[in-house]
Scaffold this motif. Structure first.
Motif, PDB file in Angstrom:
ATOM      1  N   ALA A   1       0.844  -1.190   0.000  1.00  0.00           N
ATOM      2  CA  ALA A   1       0.000   0.000   0.000  1.00  0.00           C
ATOM      3  C   ALA A   1       0.881   1.242   0.000  1.00  0.00           C
ATOM      4  O   ALA A   1       1.933   1.266   0.629  1.00  0.00           O
ATOM      5  CB  ALA A   1      -0.903   0.001   1.222  1.00  0.00           C
ATOM      6  N   THR A   2       0.439   2.257  -0.702  1.00  0.00           N
ATOM      7  CA  THR A   2       1.140   3.532  -0.721  1.00  0.00           C
ATOM      8  C   THR A   2       0.278   4.585  -0.039  1.00  0.00           C
ATOM      9  O   THR A   2      -0.949   4.517  -0.070  1.00  0.00           O
ATOM     10  CB  THR A   2       1.442   4.002  -2.163  1.00  0.00           C
ATOM     11  N   GLU A   3       0.934   5.511   0.611  1.00  0.00           N
ATOM     12  CA  GLU A   3       0.268   6.660   1.215  1.00  0.00           C
ATOM     13  C   GLU A   3      -0.834   6.246   2.193  1.00  0.00           C
ATOM     14  O   GLU A   3      -1.971   6.684   2.111  1.00  0.00           O
ATOM     15  CB  GLU A   3      -0.332   7.525   0.108  1.00  0.00           C
ATOM     16  N   LEU A   4      -0.474   5.387   3.129  1.00  0.00           N
ATOM     17  CA  LEU A   4      -1.443   4.824   4.077  1.00  0.00           C
ATOM     18  C   LEU A   4      -2.186   5.871   4.900  1.00  0.00           C
ATOM     19  O   LEU A   4      -3.360   5.687   5.213  1.00  0.00           O
ATOM     20  CB  LEU A   4      -0.731   3.860   5.035  1.00  0.00           C
ATOM     21  N   LEU A   5      -1.537   6.939   5.262  1.00  0.00           N
ATOM     22  CA  LEU A   5      -2.160   7.940   6.136  1.00  0.00           C
ATOM     23  C   LEU A   5      -2.851   9.075   5.369  1.00  0.00           C
ATOM     24  O   LEU A   5      -3.420   9.975   5.977  1.00  0.00           O
ATOM     25  CB  LEU A   5      -1.105   8.516   7.088  1.00  0.00           C
ATOM     26  N   ASN A   6      -2.793   9.021   4.045  1.00  0.00           N
ATOM     27  CA  ASN A   6      -3.426  10.028   3.180  1.00  0.00           C
ATOM     28  C   ASN A   6      -2.978  11.444   3.548  1.00  0.00           C
ATOM     29  O   ASN A   6      -3.782  12.353   3.694  1.00  0.00           O
ATOM     30  CB  ASN A   6      -4.945   9.895   3.243  1.00  0.00           C
ATOM     31  N   THR A   7      -1.662  11.614   3.677  1.00  0.00           N
ATOM     32  CA  THR A   7      -1.107  12.891   4.129  1.00  0.00           C
ATOM     33  C   THR A   7      -0.329  13.643   3.056  1.00  0.00           C
ATOM     34  O   THR A   7       0.303  14.650   3.358  1.00  0.00           O
ATOM     35  CB  THR A   7      -0.148  12.654   5.317  1.00  0.00           C
ATOM     36  N   MET A   8      -0.348  13.190   1.837  1.00  0.00           N
ATOM     37  CA  MET A   8       0.458  13.818   0.789  1.00  0.00           C
ATOM     38  C   MET A   8      -0.140  15.169   0.383  1.00  0.00           C
ATOM     39  O   MET A   8      -0.966  15.275  -0.514  1.00  0.00           O
ATOM     40  CB  MET A   8       0.567  12.898  -0.422  1.00  0.00           C
ATOM     41  N   VAL A   9       0.292  16.199   1.080  1.00  0.00           N
ATOM     42  CA  VAL A   9      -0.135  17.562   0.815  1.00  0.00           C
ATOM     43  C   VAL A   9       1.124  18.388   0.580  1.00  0.00           C
ATOM     44  O   VAL A   9       2.060  18.334   1.367  1.00  0.00           O
ATOM     45  CB  VAL A   9      -0.927  18.153   2.001  1.00  0.00           C
ATOM     46  N   ILE A  10       1.160  19.118  -0.513  1.00  0.00           N
ATOM     47  CA  ILE A  10       2.302  19.977  -0.797  1.00  0.00           C
ATOM     48  C   ILE A  10       1.871  21.418  -0.546  1.00  0.00           C
ATOM     49  O   ILE A  10       0.952  21.925  -1.185  1.00  0.00           O
ATOM     50  CB  ILE A  10       2.808  19.784  -2.240  1.00  0.00           C
ATOM     51  N   LYS A  11       2.540  22.052   0.407  1.00  0.00           N
ATOM     52  CA  LYS A  11       2.225  23.431   0.779  1.00  0.00           C
ATOM     53  C   LYS A  11       3.349  24.337   0.284  1.00  0.00           C
ATOM     54  O   LYS A  11       4.516  24.031   0.468  1.00  0.00           O
ATOM     55  CB  LYS A  11       2.100  23.558   2.295  1.00  0.00           C
ATOM     56  N   ALA A  12       2.974  25.434  -0.337  1.00  0.00           N
ATOM     57  CA  ALA A  12       3.960  26.394  -0.835  1.00  0.00           C
ATOM     58  C   ALA A  12       3.574  27.799  -0.392  1.00  0.00           C
ATOM     59  O   ALA A  12       2.394  28.140  -0.335  1.00  0.00           O
ATOM     60  CB  ALA A  12       4.050  26.326  -2.349  1.00  0.00           C
ATOM     61  N   LYS A  13       4.585  28.585  -0.072  1.00  0.00           N
ATOM     62  CA  LYS A  13       4.390  29.985   0.297  1.00  0.00           C
ATOM     63  C   LYS A  13       5.329  30.821  -0.564  1.00  0.00           C
ATOM     64  O   LYS A  13       6.533  30.620  -0.552  1.00  0.00           O
ATOM     65  CB  LYS A  13       4.723  30.196   1.770  1.00  0.00           C
TER      66      LYS A  13
ATOM     67  N   SER B   1      -0.381  28.076  -1.282  1.00  0.00           N
ATOM     68  CA  SER B   1      -1.139  26.998  -1.918  1.00  0.00           C
ATOM     69  C   SER B   1      -1.027  25.721  -1.102  1.00  0.00           C
ATOM     70  O   SER B   1      -0.059  25.494  -0.391  1.00  0.00           O
ATOM     71  CB  SER B   1      -0.661  26.752  -3.348  1.00  0.00           C
ATOM     72  N   LYS B   2      -2.035  24.891  -1.247  1.00  0.00           N
ATOM     73  CA  LYS B   2      -2.097  23.591  -0.585  1.00  0.00           C
ATOM     74  C   LYS B   2      -2.656  22.612  -1.618  1.00  0.00           C
ATOM     75  O   LYS B   2      -3.804  22.734  -2.024  1.00  0.00           O
ATOM     76  CB  LYS B   2      -3.058  23.697   0.591  1.00  0.00           C
ATOM     77  N   LYS B   3      -1.833  21.691  -2.079  1.00  0.00           N
ATOM     78  CA  LYS B   3      -2.262  20.718  -3.086  1.00  0.00           C
ATOM     79  C   LYS B   3      -2.323  19.337  -2.440  1.00  0.00           C
ATOM     80  O   LYS B   3      -1.327  18.842  -1.931  1.00  0.00           O
ATOM     81  CB  LYS B   3      -1.294  20.701  -4.267  1.00  0.00           C
ATOM     82  N   HIS B   4      -3.485  18.748  -2.461  1.00  0.00           N
ATOM     83  CA  HIS B   4      -3.675  17.422  -1.871  1.00  0.00           C
ATOM     84  C   HIS B   4      -3.704  16.392  -3.002  1.00  0.00           C
ATOM     85  O   HIS B   4      -4.570  16.451  -3.876  1.00  0.00           O
ATOM     86  CB  HIS B   4      -4.987  17.363  -1.082  1.00  0.00           C
ATOM     87  N   TYR B   5      -2.741  15.482  -2.977  1.00  0.00           N
ATOM     88  CA  TYR B   5      -2.648  14.478  -4.025  1.00  0.00           C
ATOM     89  C   TYR B   5      -3.348  13.195  -3.606  1.00  0.00           C
ATOM     90  O   TYR B   5      -3.198  12.737  -2.478  1.00  0.00           O
ATOM     91  CB  TYR B   5      -1.178  14.181  -4.350  1.00  0.00           C
TER      92      TYR B   5
END
Length: 69
Positions: free
Chosen positions: A32-44, A54-58
């Motif tokens: 399984a990949t990304e078990l905790l569903n936490t892949m969020v990329i935040k940029a300032k 920005s906040k991008k949730h993959y």
């Protein structure tokens, strides 16, 4: 770091198991990949007269069950 701002740290958790079967000739696997569903990329980004946040949730959660011989 990007040219005018910062990309925050990101993290994810992957896991997998396998079991040899058929006298070592076959294999069952589960991963399984990304078990905790936490892949969020935040940029300032800041510049003259502007701020951008920005906040991008993959959606990268995948579970695989398989068999190989």
């Amino acid at each position: 770091m990007i040219s005018q701002g910062i990309i925050d740290a990101r993290f994810l958790l992957d896991a997998g198991v396998k079991k040899l079967i058929q006298n070592g000739k076959g294999e069952l696997f589960l991963n399984a990949t990304e078990l905790l569903n936490t892949m969020v990329i935040k940029a300032k980004v800041t510049g003259n007269n502007f701020n951008y946040i920005s906040k991008k949730h993959y959606e990268t959660q995948v579970i695989r069950l398989g068999y190989s011989y």
